[in-house]
Design a protein around this motif. Structure first.
Motif, short mmCIF file in Angstrom:
data_model
loop_
_atom_site.label_atom_id
_atom_site.label_comp_id
_atom_site.label_asym_id
_atom_site.label_seq_id
_atom_site.Cartn_x
_atom_site.Cartn_y
_atom_site.Cartn_z
N GLN A 104 5.50 15.12 -42.22
CA GLN A 104 3.65 15.02 -42.70
C GLN A 104 3.73 14.70 -44.24
OE1 GLN A 104 0.96 15.73 -40.22
NE2 GLN A 104 -0.12 15.37 -42.25
N TYR A 115 -1.60 23.18 -39.70
CA TYR A 115 -0.55 23.41 -40.45
C TYR A 115 -0.63 24.33 -42.03
CZ TYR A 115 0.02 19.31 -36.62
OH TYR A 115 0.60 18.54 -35.78
N ALA A 175 3.05 21.04 -32.93
CA ALA A 175 1.40 20.95 -32.61
C ALA A 175 1.11 21.95 -31.39
CB ALA A 175 0.36 20.33 -32.28
N GLN A 176 1.65 22.38 -30.36
CA GLN A 176 1.09 23.17 -29.15
C GLN A 176 2.11 24.67 -28.70
OE1 GLN A 176 3.26 20.70 -26.17
NE2 GLN A 176 1.97 19.58 -24.84
N ARG A 184 6.47 15.53 -32.39
CA ARG A 184 5.44 16.09 -33.38
C ARG A 184 4.46 17.00 -31.79
NH1 ARG A 184 2.46 15.23 -38.17
NH2 ARG A 184 4.47 14.85 -39.02
N LEU A 228 -7.76 21.92 -33.19
CA LEU A 228 -6.59 22.16 -33.09
C LEU A 228 -6.42 21.60 -31.89
CD1 LEU A 228 -3.23 22.08 -34.21
CD2 LEU A 228 -3.57 25.18 -33.29
N LEU A 262 -4.96 18.45 -30.32
CA LEU A 262 -4.05 18.50 -29.04
C LEU A 262 -4.35 17.77 -27.94
CD1 LEU A 262 -2.27 21.90 -29.56
CD2 LEU A 262 -1.10 19.39 -29.61
N LEU A 285 -6.05 18.66 -37.95
CA LEU A 285 -4.67 19.29 -37.66
C LEU A 285 -3.61 20.28 -38.51
CD1 LEU A 285 -5.39 18.21 -34.71
CD2 LEU A 285 -2.95 17.96 -33.91
N LEU A 330 -2.15 13.26 -34.43
CA LEU A 330 -1.13 14.83 -34.28
C LEU A 330 -1.08 14.91 -36.18
CD1 LEU A 330 1.30 14.42 -31.58
CD2 LEU A 330 -0.46 16.89 -31.90
#
Length: 774
Positions: A423, A413, A356-357, A352, A381, A385, A409, A404
């Protein structure tokens, strides 16, 4: 509210601070009742740098005094065990800035959390809600309160507590499927039944998550559940858990830093023994081993049974969300702790984080999705992170997982159309769907295959097929299949500004397609990751002129479109750009039959501000139009030069309203709700142009631009019923023309049964200016 004559006189008397223009009240003479600016003037003086701290400290001390008096009244002489608690999340009205810092937020309300921590019998109890209706960002934000350490820590007072509260699932006749289709589930309603409200809880052990997550973060001595809750839960699961909880002494415990996540251990050294508990905050079983020193015999608090120790180590295999509580000799201590974190949890957290990165990389400067997120959204964001990375470095994988998954976040997405695994649990997590997520927010409608086909050229080689023919598990939609590898369709561009295109697509095989907009290639490919499933691609905003947008999609092999979103960017108008006056009496009250009786009469009545719109006007109001004792009204302004108040995107999904949006008439004009209030602003345009206008409000209004009534896209039925052009919490739209220079806009607004206010947007054109005073 809070800046009235009595309050300011009391503050001056007790602190010696003289508030400007208040000498009359100090001498016993009332401030002139027609001084409509005195409340704003006091607010500016008292919240200015150098004065705000003194003002807040005095207010907090007065509120604390009051709460202590309530506590003492409750306790009397015989009940020292009783306490007085305030339950809440510290949020303020969304028309105003909500500080990120919870301590600052509560202090602004009048509650000093630091002072409260040492006050016996008075407590603030943080709250979170569960049982969401959907799987959107707003639903996630609601549940985040259970996992937010800052929110849970608000309850670290003399009494440690937390309050859960359910979310209503409602059914109304005439609105099938509003939240869930009860009649289709076999529920039979007696004749005359109007509505049904209930709540939805987790399945099996998941129903314990809302308690276990909190008890891992806070040594709660008080837990509350509220609303239409099933308060008995599942007896086989709840009775053992609450037996362990209630066996614990109602005393402060200390967190064991060596065991915080996913299993949290807390301990307390009391006169009659050393107590400790271990609670699993994770949805997976977890094993923890505690090495004890000078413990002697360790016994369960519920069964009293002696626990098996191997070389002074207690091994606990905890089921998801399980709680265990123990007692041993008073001189004992926990010398070491080792948690066997499930590999599944570790790998999930790392995957996850990588997702996100990668997302952040794509929206950073030079990335394919550059500009797809606003600066505040990027900051959220990055913040999420950083929090997740820090948690992983500490070995706190559950905290990383929840950080996350949190709403800030998830907002990114959803906006980028890239949903990470788990998610949202569904067959098709990347399926494009319409969004309709709460009051005062723009929905995201989807053009379906039939509507896309109508936008294509007459000779387009396309075919509408049932989605189940593409994938048997995908039912209830149609797909517009492209047989020659390309299709072109046109979308309306009603006003200048940025627009975002979102394509819902599928293909028989993995591969890549391209998209052009008015002949220019868009920076992202249309990528089929999993064949024969509904997926989506979100393109960064493109600035266009009013007219048409010609979209062409090219792809080798059989390819289909099942949905298109065409989303304009909106610029909200903050409170500071509006002048307001009122309230004036309306002719409608909640409960009248027919229920809309009186609304149309109010809009047909001409009120004093309608005949004289000068911002310097003072109105002597006829008695029949007076809403309260005040008979004279002028125009007031919300001047706020704070650098934190800025024009920017509306983002209420996770409680982070970064600008003062809209006009709260209950604050600005003192409306009791169902009164009339009036507002004005001036739009300065560098040229003649067309713009889109959107309005959401509580609950009815008419608008004039350059002296002409604005015609909305609301249904004729509602327009005839209410005799106005706009109503309701969901935005209604209109296309209007601006002339070069000043364009005065005038609003006549009536509040509903519980609130009064409005939020305005215009299509995002950065060279437009908005002024309260033209």
């Amino acid at each position: 509210w809070g800046y009235d004559d009595w309050m300011i006189a009391q503050f001056t008397k007790e602190t010696g601070v003289t508030v400007p223009d208040f000498a009359k009240a100090l001498s016993g003479k009332p401030v002139a009742s027609d001084d409509t600016q005195r409340f704003n003037q006091r607010y500016k003086f008292l919240t200015a740098p150098g004065m705000r701290e003194k003002w807040e400290a005095w207010r907090c001390a007065k509120v604390m005094e009051y709460h202590q008096r309530i506590r003492d009244r409750l306790r009397g002489k015989d009940r020292p065990d009783l306490f007085f608690g305030v339950v809440g999340d510290g949020n303020c009205d969304t028309s105003y800035l909500v500080p990120d810092n919870l301590e600052e937020r509560w202090r602004g309300i009048g509650i000093d959390l630091k002072a409260l921590a040492g006050m016996p019998g008075v407590a603030v109890i943080p709250v979170a809600r569960y049982g969401n209706r959907g799987t959107g960002v707003g639903d996630q934000a609601t549940y985040d309160g259970f996992f937010n350490p800052q929110n849970v820590a608000v309850g670290f007072g003399h009494l440690r507590g937390f309050a859960a509260y359910m979310l209503y699932h409602e059914w109304y006749p005439g609105e099938p499927g509003k939240c869930f289709p009860l009649p289709r589930l076999g529920v039979i309603f007696k004749k005359g039944t109007y509505a049904y409200c209930t709540q939805v809880d987790g399945a099996g052990r998941n129903t314990l998550e809302k308690y276990a997550a909190v008890l891992a973060e806070q040594d709660s001595t008080f837990l509350r559940d509220g609303g239409n809750s099933y308060i008995f839960g599942d007896p086989e699961i709840w009775r053992p858990w609450f037996a362990e909880y209630q066996a614990l002494p109602a005393k402060p415990f200390t967190r064991l830093e060596a065991a915080r996540d996913p299993v949290a251990v807390w301990h307390a050294k009391l006169d009659d023994g050393f107590y400790f508990y271990a609670v699993n905050r994770e949805r997976l079983p977890v094993t923890i081993t505690l090495t004890l020193a000078d413990a002697g015999e360790v016994r369960s608090l519920t069964s009293g049974a002696a626990q098996r120790l191997e070389q002074n180590a207690l091994r606990l295999e905890l089921a998801p969300y399980e709680l265990r509580s123990f007692r041993c000799a008073a001189g004992a201590r926990i010398a070491a702790a080792r948690t066997d974190v499930p590999a599944e949890l570790v790998q999930f957290a790392w995957r996850r984080l990588a997702f996100a990165q990668n997302l952040l990389g794509q929206v950073s400067a030079g990335g394919l999705r550059e500009g797809a997120l606003t600066k505040p959204e990027m900051e959220e964001l990055e913040k999420g992170l950083a929090e997740a990375q820090a948690a992983i470095q500490q070995g706190h994988y559950s905290r990383a997982r929840t950080a996350l998954a949190a709403a800030p976040l998830m907002h990114a997405y959803v906006k980028l159309g890239m949903m990470p695994e788990a998610q949202v649990t569904t067959r098709f997590p990347d399926r494009l769907s319409a969004v309709k997520d709460g009051f005062y927010k723009h929905g995201e409608p989807v053009l379906n295959a039939e509507e896309i086909a109508r936008l294509c050229a007459a000779d387009a080689k396309v075919e509408r097929v049932a989605s189940a023919t593409v994938n048997p598990d995908w039912r209830g939609e149609e797909v517009l299949m492209l047989r020659d590898g390309a299709v072109t369709f046109e979308l309306d561009v009603p006003a200048d500004g940025p627009y975002s295109l979102v394509l819902g697509h599928t293909a028989e095989a993995r591969g890549v397609g391209t998209v052009t907009l008015n002949g220019a290639s868009l920076p992202l490919p249309v990528t089929t990751v999993k064949a024969r499933t509904p997926e989506q691609t979100v393109f960064p905003p493109v600035t266009l002129k009013a007219g048409k947008a010609r979209v062409t999609v090219r792809r080798d092999g059989a390819f289909g479109l099942y949905g298109v979103k065409w989303l304009p960017s909106w610029r909200p108008l903050p409170s500071a750009v509006w002048g307001t006056t009122g309230p004036f009496k309306s002719f409608w009250r909640h409960g009248l039959e027919p229920w809309y009786s009186g609304i149309s009469k109010g809009f047909e009545t001409v009120y004093p501000p309608e005949t004289n719109r000068s911002l310097s006007a003072v109105y002597d109001v006829p008695a029949e139009l007076v809403s309260r004792d005040q008979r004279r009204f002028g125009w007031s302004f919300d001047d706020d030069s704070s650098p934190d108040v800025r024009l920017g995107p509306l983002d209420m999904d996770h409680g982070k309203v970064r600008i003062k949006i809209g006009v709260n008439c209950k604050v600005r004009t003192g409306s009791s709700a169902n009164d009339f209030s009036f507002a004005q602003t001036t739009i300065i345009s560098p040229d003649d142009r067309t713009v889109r206008l959107a309005v959401s409000l509580d609950f009815w209004c008419d608008i004039w631009l350059n002296g002409e009534k604005v015609i909305s896209e609301m249904s004729d039925e509602k327009k005839n019923m209410y005799a106005c052009q706009f109503c309701g919490h969901e935005p209604l739209y209109a296309t209007v023309k601006l002339k070069k220079g000043a364009n005065p806009m005038f609003v006549k607004q009536q509040g509903g049964s519980l609130g009064s206010g409005f939020v305005f947007w215009v299509s995002d054109q950065p060279d437009l200016e908005f002024r309260a005073r033209p």
